[in-house]
Write a protein that holds these residues in place. Sequence first.
Motif, PDB file in Angstrom:
ATOM      1  N   PHE A 115       0.848  -1.192   0.000  1.00 24.69           N
ATOM      2  CA  PHE A 115       0.000   0.000   0.000  1.00 24.69           C
ATOM      3  C   PHE A 115       0.883   1.241   0.000  1.00 24.69           C
ATOM      4  CE2 PHE A 115       1.112  -0.317   4.436  1.00 24.69           C
ATOM      5  CZ  PHE A 115       1.173   0.992   4.880  1.00 24.69           C
ATOM      6  N   GLN A 154      -1.459   8.369  -0.584  1.00 26.26           N
ATOM      7  CA  GLN A 154      -1.584   9.289  -1.701  1.00 26.26           C
ATOM      8  C   GLN A 154      -2.400  10.520  -1.290  1.00 26.26           C
ATOM      9  OE1 GLN A 154      -3.299   7.328  -5.106  1.00 26.26           O
ATOM     10  NE2 GLN A 154      -1.613   5.865  -5.329  1.00 26.26           N
ATOM     11  N   CYS A 160      -5.387  13.253  -1.295  1.00 26.02           N
ATOM     12  CA  CYS A 160      -6.835  13.097  -1.504  1.00 26.02           C
ATOM     13  C   CYS A 160      -7.505  14.457  -1.313  1.00 26.02           C
ATOM     14  CB  CYS A 160      -7.417  12.080  -0.525  1.00 26.02           C
ATOM     15  SG  CYS A 160      -9.206  11.857  -0.646  1.00 26.02           S
ATOM     16  N   LYS A 215      -5.106   9.481   1.497  1.00 22.08           N
ATOM     17  CA  LYS A 215      -5.838   8.220   1.424  1.00 22.08           C
ATOM     18  C   LYS A 215      -4.847   7.075   1.301  1.00 22.08           C
ATOM     19  CE  LYS A 215      -6.452   8.578  -3.608  1.00 22.08           C
ATOM     20  NZ  LYS A 215      -7.438   8.644  -4.723  1.00 22.08           N
ATOM     21  N   VAL A 267      -4.000   3.605  -0.615  1.00 20.29           N
ATOM     22  CA  VAL A 267      -4.282   2.868  -1.847  1.00 20.29           C
ATOM     23  C   VAL A 267      -3.378   1.638  -1.896  1.00 20.29           C
ATOM     24  CG1 VAL A 267      -4.210   2.946  -4.375  1.00 20.29           C
ATOM     25  CG2 VAL A 267      -4.988   4.936  -3.084  1.00 20.29           C
ATOM     26  N   ASN A 292      -9.750   6.397   4.956  1.00 18.97           N
ATOM     27  CA  ASN A 292     -10.967   7.198   4.843  1.00 18.97           C
ATOM     28  C   ASN A 292     -12.214   6.343   5.046  1.00 18.97           C
ATOM     29  OD1 ASN A 292      -9.772   9.742   4.274  1.00 18.97           O
ATOM     30  ND2 ASN A 292      -9.379   9.090   2.174  1.00 18.97           N
ATOM     31  N   ASP A 296     -16.077   5.039   4.091  1.00 20.68           N
ATOM     32  CA  ASP A 296     -17.007   4.813   2.985  1.00 20.68           C
ATOM     33  C   ASP A 296     -18.191   4.036   3.529  1.00 20.68           C
ATOM     34  OD1 ASP A 296     -18.202   3.514   0.417  1.00 20.68           O
ATOM     35  OD2 ASP A 296     -16.756   4.973  -0.328  1.00 20.68           O
ATOM     36  N   ASP A 343      -7.007   0.103  -5.718  1.00 18.60           N
ATOM     37  CA  ASP A 343      -8.192   0.217  -4.876  1.00 18.60           C
ATOM     38  C   ASP A 343      -7.849   0.954  -3.585  1.00 18.60           C
ATOM     39  OD1 ASP A 343      -9.759  -1.103  -6.696  1.00 18.60           O
ATOM     40  OD2 ASP A 343      -9.673  -3.043  -5.662  1.00 18.60           O
ATOM     41  N   GLU A 344      -8.800   1.736  -3.109  1.00 17.28           N
ATOM     42  CA  GLU A 344      -8.584   2.466  -1.860  1.00 17.28           C
ATOM     43  C   GLU A 344      -9.023   1.631  -0.665  1.00 17.28           C
ATOM     44  OE1 GLU A 344      -9.753   6.663   0.434  1.00 17.28           O
ATOM     45  OE2 GLU A 344     -10.514   6.266  -1.588  1.00 17.28           O
ATOM     46  N   THR A 384     -10.797   1.578   2.605  1.00 19.58           N
ATOM     47  CA  THR A 384     -11.776   2.391   3.325  1.00 19.58           C
ATOM     48  C   THR A 384     -12.417   1.561   4.436  1.00 19.58           C
ATOM     49  OG1 THR A 384     -13.525   1.799   1.743  1.00 19.58           O
ATOM     50  CG2 THR A 384     -12.309   3.849   1.336  1.00 19.58           C
TER      51      THR A 384
END
Length: 252
Positions: free
Chosen positions: A73, A76, A78, A90, A92, A151, A153, A180-181, A183
């Motif tokens: 990971f 990054q 955001c 975030k 990723v 984060n 979601d 893919d993030e 969350t």
Amino acid sequence: MNTRFRKLRGNPRIFNKVVAEFISTQDKSRALNILMSAPWVDDKFRLKGIDKRELCRDYLAMFIDIYQPDAGFEIQPCDRYSMDKNCGAKIVVTKSWFAKETISTLKGVVANLDKSDEESILVAGQNDFSVMYSTRRKSAQLWLGPAAFINHDCEPTCKFSVTDSGHITIVALRQLKPGDEVTCFYGKGFFGENNENCECITCEQMKSFQQEKGQENVSSSSESVSSDSSSRKAYPVRKNRGSKSVYYGFFE
């Protein structure tokens, strides 16, 4: 925690140099030794016990581990969330993770806040973004470490749990592919009542879908009024906007 806290003064070039060297050599022990002997760290913990120094070392190690080749990971930028003034971060993934697999390299810890901490330190909407409420411990918890960049979601890709020692564990809820993030679900009322102020991707897509369906219904209803008015008893519901009336559907 101190509301008058000032960040440690140090030369960022030293940290950048340590990271660059670690990426090349993967000598984690050397990297941590250099950081722990840096003046701004050494001065801060000189009068602290060995246990405090070890906690600091372990905390720094969480961030050094990000630069391992198999970390899986990266952090990054955001700009999605207004609460972060559109200048946040975030997590990723950079490799595939299976459903129910623990993302062992993504680490974090929590610090329990008592009632006095909450009242004297936390300011709603300003510095409470990394604070969660533990129903098990019945106290607020401040998230620290790389995991604090995860984060929210409403349909998360991962879930988290906190061990008795305060360490955060992240588990994938579905298969993750590179890009893919990561969350997690913060809770039902984290962004207002029923998360009405949520700005996550899922809520954005849902609102967009509802707006599109609403426009389709308006168009469909308008067409039905003109084509079926002679064959069915239907009374259009209207909303007045000055001298204009907008059709929203049928009331039969």
